[in-house]
Write a protein that holds these residues in place. Sequence first.
Motif, PDB file in Angstrom:
ATOM      1  N   ILE A 144     -54.056 -33.522 -87.293  1.00  0.00           N
ATOM      2  CA  ILE A 144     -55.148 -32.598 -88.083  1.00  0.00           C
ATOM      3  C   ILE A 144     -54.557 -31.435 -87.945  1.00  0.00           C
ATOM      4  CG2 ILE A 144     -57.010 -32.469 -88.072  1.00  0.00           C
ATOM      5  CD1 ILE A 144     -57.691 -34.994 -86.455  1.00  0.00           C
ATOM      6  N   GLU A 145     -54.188 -31.340 -86.468  1.00  0.00           N
ATOM      7  CA  GLU A 145     -54.164 -30.240 -86.288  1.00  0.00           C
ATOM      8  C   GLU A 145     -52.880 -29.353 -87.372  1.00  0.00           C
ATOM      9  OE1 GLU A 145     -52.658 -26.645 -82.484  1.00  0.00           O
ATOM     10  OE2 GLU A 145     -52.609 -29.161 -82.418  1.00  0.00           O
ATOM     11  N   HIS A 146     -52.023 -30.128 -87.418  1.00  0.00           N
ATOM     12  CA  HIS A 146     -50.159 -30.134 -88.099  1.00  0.00           C
ATOM     13  C   HIS A 146     -49.998 -30.344 -89.923  1.00  0.00           C
ATOM     14  CE1 HIS A 146     -49.163 -28.723 -83.865  1.00  0.00           C
ATOM     15  NE2 HIS A 146     -48.692 -29.720 -83.493  1.00  0.00           N
ATOM     16  N   LYS A 147     -50.661 -31.519 -89.945  1.00  0.00           N
ATOM     17  CA  LYS A 147     -50.278 -31.222 -91.559  1.00  0.00           C
ATOM     18  C   LYS A 147     -51.722 -31.215 -91.955  1.00  0.00           C
ATOM     19  CE  LYS A 147     -47.404 -35.393 -89.920  1.00  0.00           C
ATOM     20  NZ  LYS A 147     -46.585 -37.010 -90.192  1.00  0.00           N
ATOM     21  N   LEU A 148     -53.231 -31.442 -91.484  1.00  0.00           N
ATOM     22  CA  LEU A 148     -54.390 -31.164 -92.191  1.00  0.00           C
ATOM     23  C   LEU A 148     -54.817 -29.836 -92.270  1.00  0.00           C
ATOM     24  CD1 LEU A 148     -56.027 -34.230 -91.706  1.00  0.00           C
ATOM     25  CD2 LEU A 148     -54.035 -34.371 -93.579  1.00  0.00           C
ATOM     26  N   LEU A 149     -54.132 -29.436 -91.387  1.00  0.00           N
ATOM     27  CA  LEU A 149     -54.826 -27.790 -91.997  1.00  0.00           C
ATOM     28  C   LEU A 149     -53.552 -26.700 -91.029  1.00  0.00           C
ATOM     29  CD1 LEU A 149     -57.850 -28.132 -89.224  1.00  0.00           C
ATOM     30  CD2 LEU A 149     -58.124 -27.766 -90.963  1.00  0.00           C
ATOM     31  N   ARG A 150     -52.838 -26.679 -90.723  1.00  0.00           N
ATOM     32  CA  ARG A 150     -51.708 -25.560 -89.832  1.00  0.00           C
ATOM     33  C   ARG A 150     -50.865 -25.690 -91.756  1.00  0.00           C
ATOM     34  NH1 ARG A 150     -48.827 -26.655 -86.396  1.00  0.00           N
ATOM     35  NH2 ARG A 150     -47.654 -24.348 -86.497  1.00  0.00           N
ATOM     36  N   GLN A 193     -51.629 -26.813 -94.670  1.00  0.00           N
ATOM     37  CA  GLN A 193     -52.633 -26.654 -95.966  1.00  0.00           C
ATOM     38  C   GLN A 193     -53.111 -24.950 -95.838  1.00  0.00           C
ATOM     39  OE1 GLN A 193     -52.242 -29.027 -98.328  1.00  0.00           O
ATOM     40  NE2 GLN A 193     -51.537 -30.290 -96.702  1.00  0.00           N
ATOM     41  N   PHE A 194     -53.313 -24.298 -94.789  1.00  0.00           N
ATOM     42  CA  PHE A 194     -53.670 -22.435 -94.361  1.00  0.00           C
ATOM     43  C   PHE A 194     -52.839 -22.666 -93.765  1.00  0.00           C
ATOM     44  CE2 PHE A 194     -56.906 -26.726 -95.417  1.00  0.00           C
ATOM     45  CZ  PHE A 194     -57.154 -26.192 -96.921  1.00  0.00           C
ATOM     46  N   ASN A 195     -52.633 -21.285 -93.993  1.00  0.00           N
ATOM     47  CA  ASN A 195     -51.929 -20.470 -93.352  1.00  0.00           C
ATOM     48  C   ASN A 195     -52.987 -19.350 -92.653  1.00  0.00           C
ATOM     49  OD1 ASN A 195     -49.367 -21.067 -93.795  1.00  0.00           O
ATOM     50  ND2 ASN A 195     -49.504 -19.472 -95.853  1.00  0.00           N
ATOM     51  N   ASP A 196     -53.724 -19.493 -91.352  1.00  0.00           N
ATOM     52  CA  ASP A 196     -54.392 -19.164 -90.495  1.00  0.00           C
ATOM     53  C   ASP A 196     -54.450 -19.447 -89.666  1.00  0.00           C
ATOM     54  OD1 ASP A 196     -56.496 -18.606 -90.105  1.00  0.00           O
ATOM     55  OD2 ASP A 196     -57.596 -18.566 -91.328  1.00  0.00           O
ATOM     56  N   ALA A 197     -54.084 -17.983 -88.729  1.00  0.00           N
ATOM     57  CA  ALA A 197     -54.104 -18.406 -86.620  1.00  0.00           C
ATOM     58  C   ALA A 197     -55.283 -18.707 -86.254  1.00  0.00           C
ATOM     59  CB  ALA A 197     -53.322 -17.358 -86.708  1.00  0.00           C
ATOM     60  N   LYS A 224     -45.647 -19.265 -82.827  1.00  0.00           N
ATOM     61  CA  LYS A 224     -45.401 -17.895 -82.390  1.00  0.00           C
ATOM     62  C   LYS A 224     -45.379 -17.706 -84.810  1.00  0.00           C
ATOM     63  CE  LYS A 224     -42.140 -13.878 -81.968  1.00  0.00           C
ATOM     64  NZ  LYS A 224     -40.280 -13.802 -81.411  1.00  0.00           N
ATOM     65  N   GLU A 225     -44.741 -18.197 -84.748  1.00  0.00           N
ATOM     66  CA  GLU A 225     -44.674 -18.508 -86.570  1.00  0.00           C
ATOM     67  C   GLU A 225     -45.801 -18.431 -86.997  1.00  0.00           C
ATOM     68  OE1 GLU A 225     -44.660 -22.902 -86.393  1.00  0.00           O
ATOM     69  OE2 GLU A 225     -44.003 -21.322 -84.891  1.00  0.00           O
ATOM     70  N   ASP A 226     -47.097 -18.651 -86.241  1.00  0.00           N
ATOM     71  CA  ASP A 226     -48.683 -18.209 -86.717  1.00  0.00           C
ATOM     72  C   ASP A 226     -49.134 -17.301 -87.135  1.00  0.00           C
ATOM     73  OD1 ASP A 226     -48.157 -20.971 -87.547  1.00  0.00           O
ATOM     74  OD2 ASP A 226     -49.819 -22.317 -86.401  1.00  0.00           O
ATOM     75  N   PHE A 227     -47.899 -16.455 -85.556  1.00  0.00           N
ATOM     76  CA  PHE A 227     -49.086 -15.548 -85.076  1.00  0.00           C
ATOM     77  C   PHE A 227     -48.105 -13.874 -86.111  1.00  0.00           C
ATOM     78  CE2 PHE A 227     -50.646 -18.364 -81.946  1.00  0.00           C
ATOM     79  CZ  PHE A 227     -51.895 -17.853 -82.506  1.00  0.00           C
ATOM     80  N   THR A 228     -47.140 -14.408 -86.484  1.00  0.00           N
ATOM     81  CA  THR A 228     -45.987 -13.282 -87.236  1.00  0.00           C
ATOM     82  C   THR A 228     -45.520 -13.581 -88.843  1.00  0.00           C
ATOM     83  OG1 THR A 228     -44.295 -14.968 -86.505  1.00  0.00           O
ATOM     84  CG2 THR A 228     -44.982 -13.290 -84.955  1.00  0.00           C
ATOM     85  N   MET A 229     -46.646 -14.219 -89.207  1.00  0.00           N
ATOM     86  CA  MET A 229     -47.422 -13.913 -90.419  1.00  0.00           C
ATOM     87  C   MET A 229     -47.332 -12.145 -91.721  1.00  0.00           C
ATOM     88  SD  MET A 229     -49.133 -17.188 -91.394  1.00  0.00           S
ATOM     89  CE  MET A 229     -50.809 -17.185 -90.511  1.00  0.00           C
ATOM     90  N   ASN A 230     -46.611 -12.746 -92.364  1.00  0.00           N
ATOM     91  CA  ASN A 230     -47.032 -11.185 -93.840  1.00  0.00           C
ATOM     92  C   ASN A 230     -46.710 -10.246 -92.290  1.00  0.00           C
ATOM     93  OD1 ASN A 230     -48.278 -12.866 -95.258  1.00  0.00           O
ATOM     94  ND2 ASN A 230     -50.142 -12.964 -94.136  1.00  0.00           N
TER      95      ASN A 230
END
Length: 237
Positions: A123-129, A131-135, A197-203
């Motif tokens: 749920i966390e890694h495949k269906l949410l993280r 699919q959507f880039n949102d930390a 870390k990759e989720d908090f260092t996007m863009n």
Amino acid sequence: MKKQIIILVIILVSSIGFSQDINGFLNKADVFFKTHVVNGKVAYSEIHKDQSDLNELLKIAEVVSVSKNDAKTYQAFWINAYNLSVIKGIIDNYPTQSPIDNAGFFDKTTYSLAGKNITLNDIEHKLLRAQFNDARFHFVLVCGAVGCPPLINKAYLPSTLDSQLEAQTVKAINGSFINVNAKKKRVQVSQIMEWYKEDFTMNGMDEIDFINKYITTKLEGKYKLSYFPYDWELNKQ
């Protein structure tokens, strides 16, 4: 003409059924969280004594249909389903001191949700993280431990999801998620920020940039970042 009318009726019936399923799930989830969650802590003992409401909720969740095309409904469903499944996992192993005391809690135990047999990690890694880039997901998916961001005592709803994601992120960043020593220019943060870390260092952002987006008193100048150990103790009342 007759064939077109039949197709239209099928579409309308399917749409009504979908609406009832998801709305029924969200309404009952809202009541459940209001009843059993106080200040981020869950009344596992009381739920364990009477599991009927939890089981009814998860039974409804089995047949809910959600699509990524309706992103807010999809995200709201899976966030609530994750948090409820964590509670179910704790109840199935109750009494327990921590979710990680139970082998396979996140990556082996499956739940029947929206037509899928799925693990918490899926749920966390495949269906949410994935699919959507949102930390901000990290501040609403609650793993059953004290080190997690606090569980709110209401359901996440499509109409209020963005404001709820924002509010929980602000609460965490200005709460127990970080410790700031302004004099020494040091900031300690939850290991969540290390693990993902990759989720908090996007863009082009770094972790300090992310923190400064939500913290009330900005971290000015060069801060040294470190991580404090995760508290896996059960988030029980």
